[in-house]
Design an enzyme around this catalytic site. Structure first.
Site, PDB file in Angstrom:
ATOM      1  N   GLU A 471      -2.793  54.202  11.879  1.00  0.00           N
ATOM      2  CA  GLU A 471      -4.272  53.993  11.994  1.00  0.00           C
ATOM      3  C   GLU A 471      -4.502  52.602  11.347  1.00  0.00           C
ATOM      4  O   GLU A 471      -3.729  52.071  10.382  1.00  0.00           O
ATOM      5  CB  GLU A 471      -4.843  55.185  10.860  1.00  0.00           C
ATOM      6  N   GLU A 476     -14.141  49.738   6.167  1.00  0.00           N
ATOM      7  CA  GLU A 476     -14.618  51.141   5.198  1.00  0.00           C
ATOM      8  C   GLU A 476     -15.521  50.555   4.081  1.00  0.00           C
ATOM      9  O   GLU A 476     -15.156  49.566   3.346  1.00  0.00           O
ATOM     10  CB  GLU A 476     -13.573  51.985   5.040  1.00  0.00           C
TER      11      GLU A 476
END
Length: 593
Positions: A471, A476
């Site tokens: 990932e 974020e």
């Protein structure tokens, strides 16, 4: 298609966050200790990067320059490690203050650089004392770093604060990519001098092997498959003993010149590399009693059809485990390994994009995006609807809207959800390996919001579970702290709260929610360089990660994901101050190769 989950390991982050909250309620902001009346603190709130972080959530590089004695940066448990700060302009440096945690540097240097690549040492010691060290230095540069070469303890390097004092002077140079030149990359296919990889897809035999919920199909063959996310491990029921061994049959007699071992944390402190012509009588061609784990590149010289790692002392209570056991040399009966993906062209060209220029109210292009519906993982509170919460605004942006459903009705099955939002990905539409992927995004502000722009390994769609597929989190941001953004990678050996990456802030400590910003990952065979509005903020070097944290699992196709989560382990729940609806705006997504 399967849903695209946020990493399950992020549930660990809430425990870390709660612990930090308790610490910061009782510790005051660290006092500024100026060098002279003329010098000022230059580093506070400036972008910081590091060779590694023990946890990008709890111990990011940015925590060492935030002026808060209750937050800290902490590295991986190996040498060397570094942390650097970008002062934003060339400065004359007069003093550096290091406020160490218990894990301090015994031997380290303070270095300066004009470009973040070429470094000059302005202070050096091999007798670091820990505690608060106030160092008088003399130098200039835009970048300043602490470069640690010997830890005082078995842990890493950890700083509550890294303060740089001086005066700004000179012209601010053009931002230059940060490079991590600390470890020489190890070739994985064909080295120079006529040697080649002999062990790929060859039969393996081991003393024992493990296959259970903790290590699925960790058989000998997994160490020779060139898959960095699969491994061999000795049995948990019978094999966590000494000795433990694994060997490979090269198919014919070979001249063996090099062995590469990529260890799991269950590594060998003492082991031998041995060769044999019959798998019964063995000759030792390498021996050590000080194995370091992680990636070991061993120069050897021997002849045999079989090559064995023979472990005689484990490093801990567990067994022996190898992600990869690679044998290089001449002869044998080698299989041809798969071709490595080509690096992006220079300059790269645009190969895929969505500019979101549709008419107001139109939906995401189904030829480019798959809509993920359902409840979110990580204890998130939203239900992702089938395009009900996404549309074009008519002025060139996609609007992803999080809503509080006071009368759910048909918004979610059974009318049971409290919040709805949107998530979509390019899975089964567009996958790619290497390149520059970027999005221009404006994030919302408010407790409990969690906007994200990220990628998942495409083999997730064919059944490989997270985190084995890999990932890559490009952006974020937590709505409760829109002054900080995070870029992180996750793999089997480092995931959730232990992912590798960093956090960073805008100049003048501005909010990311105030305007659009371009978040990008520049990805090739050497690593990933994250940029914010064209300036490098985090650099992850493949060779360094392999040598200090574990396998690099990002040399294969990935797909893109955009989502706006509500609640969850990391951001916590929304509250009365959040105010719904909230919108995440995406101007474009582009991929260059």
């Amino acid at each position: 298609m399967p849903p695209s989950p946020r990493p399950r390991g992020h549930r660990l982050a809430v425990l870390i966050t709660m612990a930090l909250a308790l610490i910061t309620t009782v510790l005051a902001v660290i006092p500024v200790m100026p060098a002279t009346a003329a010098d000022t603190l230059l580093s506070q709130g400036k972008p910081a990067t590091a060779s590694s972080s023990e946890s990008t959530v709890a111990f990011p590089a940015a925590s060492a320059v935030d002026g808060n004695a209750g937050t800290r940066w902490s590295s991986a448990f190996s040498d060397p490690q570094w942390i650097q700060v970008d002062l934003g302009a060339t400065a004359t440096i007069s003093q550096v203050v290091l406020n160490w945690e218990a894990a301090y540097g015994r031997a380290f240097q303070i270095q300066t650089s004009a470009n973040g690549t070429t470094w000059t040492s302005v202070y050096s010691t091999t007798t670091g004392t820990g505690g608060v060290q106030t160092l008088t230095v003399s130098g200039s540069g835009r970048y300043v770093r602490m470069y640690g070469t010997q830890r005082a303890l078995q842990y890493g390097y950890s700083l509550w604060e890294f303060q740089v004092f001086g005066t700004i002077g000179g012209v601010t140079p053009t931002p230059t990519p940060t490079v991590t030149p600390t470890v020489t990359p190890t070739p994985t296919v064909t080295p120079t001098g006529g040697d080649r990889l002999l062990s790929y897809n060859k039969p393996g035999v081991a003393s024992t092997s493990q296959s259970d919920a903790n290590c699925w199909e960790c058989t000998p063959a997994r160490a020779f498959d060139l898959d960095p996310a699969s491994r061999w491990a000795t049995s948990s029921t019978t094999g966590w003993v000494d000795p433990g061994w694994i060997y490979v049959d090269l198919g014919a007699v070979a001249q063996v010149h090099r062995v590469v071992l990529q260890w799991d944390p269950a590594y060998a402190r003492s082991f031998q590399i041995q060769v044999s012509n019959d798998a019964a009588n063995w000759s030792t061609i390498y021996t050590t009693t000080t194995g370091t784990g992680f990636k070991q590149n061993l120069t050897v010289n021997g002849t045999g059809r079989y090559v064995r790692m023979y472990g005689t002392q484990r490093s801990g209570a567990y067994g022996y485990s190898l992600w990869e056991f690679q044998v290089y040399g001449t002869g044998g009966a080698p299989n041809t390994p798969p071709a490595q993906p080509p690096n992006p062209r220079n300059p790269p060209v645009l190969v895929w994009s969505d500019e979101f220029n549709g008419a107001a109210g139109s939906k995401p292009d189904p030829a480019k995006w798959t809509i993920d519906t359902g409840t979110g993982p990580n204890n998130e509170l939203e239900y992702y609807t089938n395009n009900n919460n996404a549309s074009m605004n008519g002025t060139g942006s996609l609007v992803m809207e999080a809503r509080r459903e006071t009368t759910p009705g048909s918004a979610c099955p059974g009318g049971t959800c409290q919040y709805t939002s949107h998530r979509m990905n390019t899975g089964n539409k567009f996958h790619f390996t290497y390149g520059r992927v970027e999005a221009r995004v404006k994030v919302p502000k408010g407790n409990g919001l969690w906007p994200a722009f990220w990628m998942m390994g495409a083999d997730f769609l064919t059944g490989r579970p997270w985190p084995y597929n890999g990932e890559v989190d490009i952006m974020e941001i937590l709505g409760k702290d829109v002054k900080t953004a995070y870029s992180t990678i996750h793999a089997p050996a480092y995931n959730g709260g232990g992912g590798i990456g960093g956090s960073y802030k805008l100049a003048n400590n501005a909010d990311f929610s105030d305007d659009y910003h371009v978040f990008a990952a520049n990805w090739d065979s050497n690593g990933i360089r994250y940029t914010l509005d064209g300036v490098t903020v985090v650099t992850l070097d493949k060779a360094t990660v392999e040598a200090t944290r574990g396998p690099w699992v990002y040399d294969h196709p990935f797909y893109i994901i955009l989502n706006l989560a509500v609640g969850g382990d990391w951001p916590g729940p929304p509250d009365a101050s959040t105010g719904f609806p909230k919108q995440m705006l995406v101007d474009y997504v582009r991929v260059y190769q």
